[in-house]
Design an enzyme around this catalytic site. Structure first.
Site, PDB file in Angstrom:
ATOM      1  CE  LYS A  59      -2.652   1.985   5.026  1.00  0.00           C
ATOM      2  NZ  LYS A  59      -2.651   1.155   3.793  1.00  0.00           N
ATOM      3  CB  SER A  70      -0.938   0.014   1.214  1.00  0.00           C
ATOM      4  OG  SER A  70      -0.206   0.155   2.406  1.00  0.00           O
TER       5      SER A  70
END
Length: 235
Positions: A113, A58
């Site tokens: 993230k 991701s």
């Protein structure tokens, strides 16, 4: 002769007592040494740095599957290793900083993230472009161009919360799907990549200890599995 024999017996008994005392002292010193080792580990792991491995794509190409990171907790979070107890500290994360945090989803491992929205921001996504307070956000770290199908209605980030997104925007399960990250969930920010091994994603998932050990062994035998150019890259 009798006196000599008694003296010899006494000397032998004294030597045995000294040996027993010495053995006891050695055990005591060993236990104290291990106590300090464990205490140092808990202090370092709980307040200073942690080692993490990346199990998903991701955040490509900023971090890759199989990247091993040193994460700084200094000023962000402190806790007791192997327990759920922790306290947030004084440092506040910055926009576009890469952050490791406890997933706001029950049973999920920690996430990594990029912080996109700060408390008080009005955030919107139009045709893949992120707007913060009406201004387009430059994102040179993105893996690929904006996706015209990626739209997100304008929202305001609540106090004490953050909006997180992956750099691999089209392959990231992030705040667009599960919402905001509370400040108390933030663990820290990565400092350096100390190892990177090209291996399948499931090897790095929690619980795959045997597969992970085999991967490390294979990397020793076949060094080309190591991404040498990524070693010691900083953030």
């Amino acid at each position: 002769m009798k006196a000599d024999s008694s003296a010899a017996v006494a000397a032998q008994e004294r030597d045995e007592r000294e040996q027993n005392a010495t053995a006891g002292e050695k055990v005591k010193r060993e236990l104290i040494s291990w106590f300090w080792v464990i205490l140092a580990f808990m202090l370092i792991e709980g307040t200073l740095v942690q080692a993490r491995v990346i199990p998903s794509g991701s955040m490509e190409n900023t971090v890759l599957i199989g990247d091993h990171l040193i994460v700084s907790r200094i000023g962000y979070d402190a806790g007791v290793p192997f327990t759920g107890w922790h306290v947030p500290l004084w440092r506040e994360p910055k926009r576009q900083q890469v952050i490791v945090f406890r997933a706001p989803l029950a049973g999920s491992p920690d996430f990594i993230k990029r912080l996109i929205g700060l408390p008080g921001d009005t955030l919107e996504i139009r045709q893949g472009v992120v707007y913060i307070n009406g201004v387009a956000l430059p994102e040179p770290y993105r893996n690929g161009p904006p996706n015209p199908a990626d739209n997100y209605a304008a929202i305001q980030v609540p106090p004490g919360k953050y909006f997180m997104m992956g750099d691999n925007r089209d392959n990231s399960y992030d705040s667009r799907y599960w919402g905001f990250v509370p400040r108390e969930n933030i663990i820290g920010t990565p400092l350096i990549i100390y190892m990177s091994i090209d291996a399948p994603e499931d090897v790095w998932e929690p619980g795959h200890i045997g597969d992970r050990f085999a991967t490390y062994l294979k990397a020793i035998i076949h060094p080309h599995d190591v991404r040498w150019k990524r070693l010691f890259s900083t953030f």
